[in-house]
Structure formats: C-alpha cells, structure tokens
Enzyme design. Structure first.
Site, PDB file in Angstrom:
ATOM      1  N   CYS A   1       0.838  -1.326  -0.043  1.00 24.84           N
ATOM      2  CA  CYS A   1       0.182   0.011   0.256  1.00 24.84           C
ATOM      3  C   CYS A   1       1.102   1.176   0.558  1.00 24.84           C
ATOM      4  O   CYS A   1       1.326   1.773   1.360  1.00 24.84           O
ATOM      5  CB  CYS A   1      -0.746   0.041   0.984  1.00 24.84           C
ATOM      6  SG  CYS A   1      -1.680   1.489   1.486  1.00 24.84           S
TER       7      CYS A   1
ATOM      8  N   TYR B   1      -4.131   5.147  -9.792  1.00 24.58           N
ATOM      9  CA  TYR B   1      -5.886   4.085  -9.468  1.00 24.58           C
ATOM     10  C   TYR B   1      -6.971   4.641 -10.382  1.00 24.58           C
ATOM     11  O   TYR B   1      -7.410   3.640 -11.331  1.00 24.58           O
ATOM     12  CB  TYR B   1      -6.194   4.426  -8.312  1.00 24.58           C
ATOM     13  CG  TYR B   1      -4.990   3.620  -7.969  1.00 24.58           C
ATOM     14  CD1 TYR B   1      -6.083   2.091  -7.145  1.00 24.58           C
ATOM     15  CD2 TYR B   1      -4.315   4.095  -6.424  1.00 24.58           C
ATOM     16  CE1 TYR B   1      -4.861   1.747  -5.990  1.00 24.58           C
ATOM     17  CE2 TYR B   1      -3.598   3.375  -5.835  1.00 24.58           C
ATOM     18  CZ  TYR B   1      -4.143   2.220  -5.787  1.00 24.58           C
ATOM     19  OH  TYR B   1      -2.755   1.835  -4.570  1.00 24.58           O
TER      20      TYR B   1
END
Length: 409
Positions: free
Chosen positions: A124, A262
């Site tokens: 992450c 993203y």
C-alpha cells in the site's frame, strides 16, 4: 488515504447458479479464487480437455458463438467484480471511499504517545508514507509496527512466514493484539466495527481504540506531534513557511498521480480511462519539468509532499505502468523524475521501507479482476536496488548545503 488490501471494498463471491443450487451472495471479500469457505475445484485433466477440444474443433478456434458467449459472460462478471473492488460514478470514473477514522492535532494531543501502535501493509502506497516518516523521524522504537500481508481472500492478515531481508521491513505477526487479521483488530475497538479494515491504521494499545486510519493525518502527527519521543526531532518535513506550498503540491499530486494511477487501473469505461491517463501523464510531464531546476518539490527541503509523491513513483514501473495501464511512458523515461526518486530512495532508512517483492505480490497476485492468472511478471531492471542506488546528481540543484539535506540519525 487508506488501503483495504489494495481494494477499496471487498468483492462478493460471484453467484454461478446450477439446477441444484440457489443463487446467493456471500459477504463481500476480494478473492482470487472467488471462494471463501470452500476449497477450489480440482484442476481439470489437461489431457482430457485437449482430447475434447480436438474432437470438437480440431486445430481451429472454438466457434464464434462460444467465443462471444464466454466474452460476454466474462465482461459481465468483470463489471460486477469491479463495481465492488473499485466503486465508480455513472461514467465509469473510479471514486475512492473516504477514511472512516480521521484525527486532528487536538485529538492527537489527548493521546498517550507511548501507547500508539502502527499497522501497515507493504504493497500500500498510503501505508508506505507512514513507514518513511516514522523512519526519518526516528520513531521506530516509540511507535512499534505490525506488518500485514494480503491474504488469499484479499483481506489483510498476519502470518509469520516472512524470511528476513536484511534491514528491510517484512510482514509478520500482530505484535500488539495477537490477532490473525486486521479485521479482528478493528473489531476490538469499543462498540466493534464492521466497515472497511484499511491500512495504515494507528491504534491505541491501552484504550483498545482506532486513533486514525487516514495516512496524511498520521504522517503529520509523526512529523511534528511526537518530537518528544523521536530520535531525530529537528527534522521538520512540513516547516511553517512551506505549508502553503506543500498543500498546493498535494492538491495537484493526489488527484492526478497518487489517485490518478488508480483512476487509470480501475476505470470502467474507455472515456474514464482516457481522461485519467491524460491527466496523469500531463502532470508527470509538468513535474519532470519542475524538477529539472528544483531538487525537491518545494526547493532544497524534503517535505511531506515529496514523501507522498515518492511512494507512487517507486511503484510506477514496478506495477502501475503494467497492471494499471499507465503505459504512455515508463518513469525511467523521465530523467528528472527518476533521478528525484533515486535521490529520495538513497536517503538513509528509506530503502529499508521499500520491499519490492511484497509490493509486486500484493498487486499481481491479489487484484484478480486486473490479473486473473495471478502471474507476477519479472521485476524491471530499473526497479532493482542496485539501479536505484546509482548516482542521481541532484545535489547540484541545491542552493544550500549540498551534502546534508535530510539529517537522519
């Protein structure tokens, strides 16, 4: 920003009804094999499959009707999974859910600093921010960390399978609560919790409470709120004279780069993808130009804005260029951006927070709708430690002390 095992929302178990079973939905979890409670079906005998296909079609392709049927079925299943993995607006643009636990400086000041525990996941980028600031400020002893891994169902879990990798951070057990999964940790809070279990997450060990799971709130606390516990308290990654500039850069970097990759990878329409990819690369072009005359975003001083940009850049050629279709250019094709990334990577303690194997596994093996085979590609040579450790020549851009820009104890 948080990472829910890289997924914004768990995926449902897909219903494939038969004449003897009822269609139903299980609780939502991301699952590469699309089953949480059952073992995967046995692998069909390849020899039998080969024999059947030869009998049906010989050396030719399957009939067009079968191909179009399978394509339509997969497309429908993909859109169903993506609607849960990455919520979108009606035009197919990815919309990131907000963090559930925010904290401001006043709330942080009420905490007992010595009771804090950090939960992260290495893939992450949002969690990576907190690891870097924690390391640069010298908070490793004062704020212990538990490193989760993406499980086979996509949720964050703790397991003691990691092989030590020098001084690099590796996944392990939950040293604060002894839980098996991050979801269990969240449920320990007063009143329980059934929402998204994301990283990074700052936990109050004494009160058994989630302090914060918004990455930027956490790095601000680490930067200036725990100086009494830090071994490098003089380092300020958000000095008052630069706060406005830092905020201005974050307003550009977050939507177009941090979240921009993203928006490319999770786009559910061609129009959404085209818009996201154009905004991403126009921003990278601008950043590359700016960094041709400035060592860091705000001049000679490393700031939180640089940390936020770095954690996306270090994953760009490794993951986003391939898996998220950010294919216009590789980062290595941007000479200033790539040298800037190497400059930050070579700051003492930063490289130890970059576990490239864990990063690649976390994306390629877990994001099933984007990579159904779960095959992890070879690491690009430009992403290897030896290459990232090459001279960057960025010190020539500094107008102040060119030898020590970021003192780290």
């Amino acid at each position: 920003m948080p990472c829910a095992s890289l997924l914004t929302s768990p995926l449902p178990r897909l219903p494939f009804p038969t004449t003897t079973t009822k269609t139903h939905f299980k609780p939502r979890h991301p699952c590469p094999i699309m089953s949480l409670n059952q073992k995967p079906p046995p692998t069909p005998n390849p020899n039998l499959l080969t024999t059947i296909t030869k009998l049906l079609w010989g050396p030719s392709l399957p009939p067009q009707l079968l191909i179009s049927t399978v394509r339509s079925t997969w497309s429908a299943a993909w859109h169903l999974m993506m609607s849960q993995l990455a919520p979108s607006d009606p035009t197919g643009n990815y919309t990131r859910p907000t963090s559930q636990f925010r904290s401001n400086s006043t709330q942080f000041s009420r905490q007992k600093p010595k009771t804090l525990h950090l939960y992260v996941g290495l893939p992450c980028p949002w969690a990576h921010r907190t690891l870097i600031v924690r390391a640069l400020k010298g908070l490793e002893t004062s704020v212990p960390v538990s490193v989760a891994s993406p499980g086979v169902d996509g949720s964050w879990e703790f397991r003691d399978r990691a092989i030590p990798d020098g001084d690099r951070v590796v996944p392990g057990l939950d040293s604060a609560n002894g839980c098996k999964t991050l979801r269990e940790v969240y449920k320990l809070r007063r009143g329980g919790y059934s929402g998204r279990s994301t990283v990074p997450m700052l936990w109050d060990v004494e009160r058994k409470e989630v302090v914060c799971n918004e990455s930027y709130d956490i790095i601000e606390l680490f930067n200036s709120g725990l100086n009494g516990l830090a071994s490098n308290p003089d380092l300020d990654l958000s000095p008052q004279p630069l706060k406005k500039k830092i905020d201005e850069w974050n307003q550009i970097i977050y939507p177009n780069v941090n979240n921009g990759v993203y928006r490319c990878g999770f786009a559910q329409s061609q129009e959404a993808y085209d818009s996201a990819v154009n905004e991403l690369f126009s921003t990278l072009d601008m950043l590359n130009d700016h960094l041709g005359s400035s060592r860091y975003l705000c001049g000679d001083v490393l700031t939180l804005a640089d940390i936020c940009l770095f954690t996306t850049l270090i994953r760009f050629d490794l993951v986003y260029n391939v898996l998220f279709k950010c294919t216009k250019r590789k980062l290595i094709e941007y000479p200033n951006l790539h040298a800037y990334m190497r400059d930050i990577y070579q700051i003492p303690k930063v490289a130890a927070t970059c576990n490239f194997g864990a990063i690649m596994d976390g994306y390629y093996k877990i994001l099933f709708p984007l990579n159904p085979s779960s095959i992890r590609p070879a690491m690009p040579s430009g992403c290897e430690h030896e290459f990232l450790s090459q001279p960057h020549s960025r010190t020539s851009l500094s107008s102040v002390d060119k030898n020590v820009q970021v003192p780290v104890l």
